[in-house]
Motif scaffolding. Structure first.
Motif, mmCIF file in Angstrom:
data_model
loop_
_atom_site.group_PDB
_atom_site.id
_atom_site.type_symbol
_atom_site.label_atom_id
_atom_site.label_comp_id
_atom_site.label_asym_id
_atom_site.label_seq_id
_atom_site.Cartn_x
_atom_site.Cartn_y
_atom_site.Cartn_z
ATOM 1 N N LEU A 46 -1.799 4.067 2.690
ATOM 2 C CA LEU A 46 -1.938 4.888 3.894
ATOM 3 C C LEU A 46 -1.678 4.069 5.148
ATOM 4 O O LEU A 46 -1.006 4.521 6.073
ATOM 5 C CB LEU A 46 -3.327 5.520 3.959
ATOM 6 N N GLN A 47 -2.195 2.863 5.169
ATOM 7 C CA GLN A 47 -1.999 2.017 6.342
ATOM 8 C C GLN A 47 -0.516 1.687 6.520
ATOM 9 O O GLN A 47 -0.015 1.648 7.643
ATOM 10 C CB GLN A 47 -2.828 0.735 6.226
ATOM 11 N N GLN A 48 0.183 1.495 5.419
ATOM 12 C CA GLN A 48 1.618 1.229 5.498
ATOM 13 C C GLN A 48 2.390 2.480 5.935
ATOM 14 O O GLN A 48 3.333 2.396 6.708
ATOM 15 C CB GLN A 48 2.134 0.740 4.145
ATOM 16 N N ASP A 49 1.964 3.646 5.446
ATOM 17 C CA ASP A 49 2.604 4.912 5.832
ATOM 18 C C ASP A 49 2.453 5.180 7.320
ATOM 19 O O ASP A 49 3.388 5.649 7.968
ATOM 20 C CB ASP A 49 1.979 6.096 5.076
ATOM 21 N N LEU A 50 1.269 4.889 7.845
ATOM 22 C CA LEU A 50 0.942 5.204 9.234
ATOM 23 C C LEU A 50 1.222 3.996 10.118
ATOM 24 O O LEU A 50 0.323 3.263 10.493
ATOM 25 C CB LEU A 50 -0.523 5.628 9.348
ATOM 26 N N LYS A 51 2.461 3.824 10.447
ATOM 27 C CA LYS A 51 2.864 2.678 11.262
ATOM 28 C C LYS A 51 2.114 2.696 12.598
ATOM 29 O O LYS A 51 2.080 3.711 13.282
ATOM 30 C CB LYS A 51 4.360 2.734 11.538
ATOM 31 N N GLY A 52 1.474 1.590 12.921
ATOM 32 C CA GLY A 52 0.795 1.468 14.204
ATOM 33 C C GLY A 52 -0.701 1.734 14.185
ATOM 34 O O GLY A 52 -1.358 1.526 15.186
ATOM 35 N N VAL A 53 -1.243 2.218 13.069
ATOM 36 C CA VAL A 53 -2.680 2.473 13.017
ATOM 37 C C VAL A 53 -3.392 1.180 12.605
ATOM 38 O O VAL A 53 -2.930 0.459 11.719
ATOM 39 C CB VAL A 53 -3.031 3.630 12.051
ATOM 40 N N SER A 54 -4.503 0.891 13.268
ATOM 41 C CA SER A 54 -5.280 -0.289 12.900
ATOM 42 C C SER A 54 -6.166 0.046 11.704
ATOM 43 O O SER A 54 -6.475 1.210 11.446
ATOM 44 C CB SER A 54 -6.153 -0.742 14.077
ATOM 45 N N ALA A 55 -6.583 -0.973 10.989
ATOM 46 C CA ALA A 55 -7.474 -0.773 9.843
ATOM 47 C C ALA A 55 -8.781 -0.130 10.297
ATOM 48 O O ALA A 55 -9.318 0.750 9.614
ATOM 49 C CB ALA A 55 -7.737 -2.108 9.142
ATOM 50 N N LYS A 56 -9.277 -0.536 11.455
ATOM 51 C CA LYS A 56 -10.525 0.015 11.974
ATOM 52 C C LYS A 56 -10.384 1.510 12.271
ATOM 53 O O LYS A 56 -11.251 2.310 11.905
ATOM 54 C CB LYS A 56 -10.922 -0.743 13.254
ATOM 55 N N MET A 57 -9.293 1.893 12.921
ATOM 56 C CA MET A 57 -9.070 3.305 13.250
ATOM 57 C C MET A 57 -8.861 4.124 11.986
ATOM 58 O O MET A 57 -9.407 5.225 11.858
ATOM 59 C CB MET A 57 -7.859 3.441 14.173
ATOM 60 N N LEU A 58 -8.091 3.623 11.046
ATOM 61 C CA LEU A 58 -7.850 4.354 9.805
ATOM 62 C C LEU A 58 -9.147 4.528 9.026
ATOM 63 O O LEU A 58 -9.427 5.609 8.515
ATOM 64 C CB LEU A 58 -6.796 3.636 8.952
ATOM 65 N N THR A 59 -9.958 3.499 8.965
ATOM 66 C CA THR A 59 -11.248 3.590 8.286
ATOM 67 C C THR A 59 -12.123 4.657 8.932
ATOM 68 O O THR A 59 -12.718 5.492 8.241
ATOM 69 C CB THR A 59 -11.976 2.226 8.308
ATOM 70 N N ALA A 60 -12.180 4.662 10.254
ATOM 71 C CA ALA A 60 -12.983 5.656 10.967
ATOM 72 C C ALA A 60 -12.466 7.065 10.698
ATOM 73 O O ALA A 60 -13.243 7.996 10.458
ATOM 74 C CB ALA A 60 -12.972 5.362 12.467
ATOM 75 N N ARG A 61 -11.144 7.233 10.720
ATOM 76 C CA ARG A 61 -10.570 8.561 10.498
ATOM 77 C C ARG A 61 -10.830 9.029 9.077
ATOM 78 O O ARG A 61 -11.187 10.184 8.842
ATOM 79 C CB ARG A 61 -9.059 8.527 10.777
ATOM 80 N N LEU A 62 -10.688 8.137 8.101
ATOM 81 C CA LEU A 62 -10.928 8.511 6.702
ATOM 82 C C LEU A 62 -12.394 8.887 6.483
ATOM 83 O O LEU A 62 -12.694 9.859 5.778
ATOM 84 C CB LEU A 62 -10.506 7.383 5.768
ATOM 85 N N LYS A 63 -13.299 8.140 7.103
ATOM 86 C CA LYS A 63 -14.729 8.474 6.988
ATOM 87 C C LYS A 63 -15.017 9.840 7.587
ATOM 88 O O LYS A 63 -15.784 10.628 7.025
ATOM 89 C CB LYS A 63 -15.592 7.409 7.681
#
Length: 117
Positions: A46-63
């Motif tokens: 997912l992080q690779q698919d979503l170019k430009g998203v930080s791990a912190k932001m992706l984690t927050a969004r997934l939660k």
């Protein structure tokens, strides 16, 4: 002076449409749902698919999406452990609705695009 009329089409309190719009308005939400509609994905995919998203932001969004019941998370006992996500039935319906919005957007784009000179 023009007399103001009250509207008869105001959304009811706690409107389900407002809830859906609040969900989709979150940063990266539509993108996450879009990629998960093709099947489960691990965090790094997912992080690779979503170019430009930080791990912190992706984690927050997934939660948030997990808390809202749109996706489920599970860990696999690999080395190192991997976390996988997939859409719930409601999340799949939401992703289908997103797909329909994309189709409408494409029609609008075709109908209102200015021909090149």
């Amino acid at each position: 002076m023009v007399k103001r009329r009250k509207t008869s089409v105001a959304p009811p309190a706690g409107c389900p449409l407002r809830s859906c719009m609040d969900l989709i308005a979150g940063a990266w939400t539509a993108d996450v749902l879009w990629y998960l509609r093709g099947g489960e994905r691990c965090f790094s995919e997912l992080q690779q698919d979503l170019k430009g998203v930080s791990a912190k932001m992706l984690t927050a969004r997934l939660k948030r999406l997990e808390r809202d019941g749109l996706l489920e998370r599970h860990e696999r006992a690999t080395s190192p452990p991997t976390v996988w996500y997939h859409l719930t039935p409601v999340g799949a319906e939401f992703a289908l609705a997103l797909h329909e919005l994309v189709l409408i957007g494409q029609k609008l784009k075709r109908n209102f695009s200015v021909p090149s000179a």
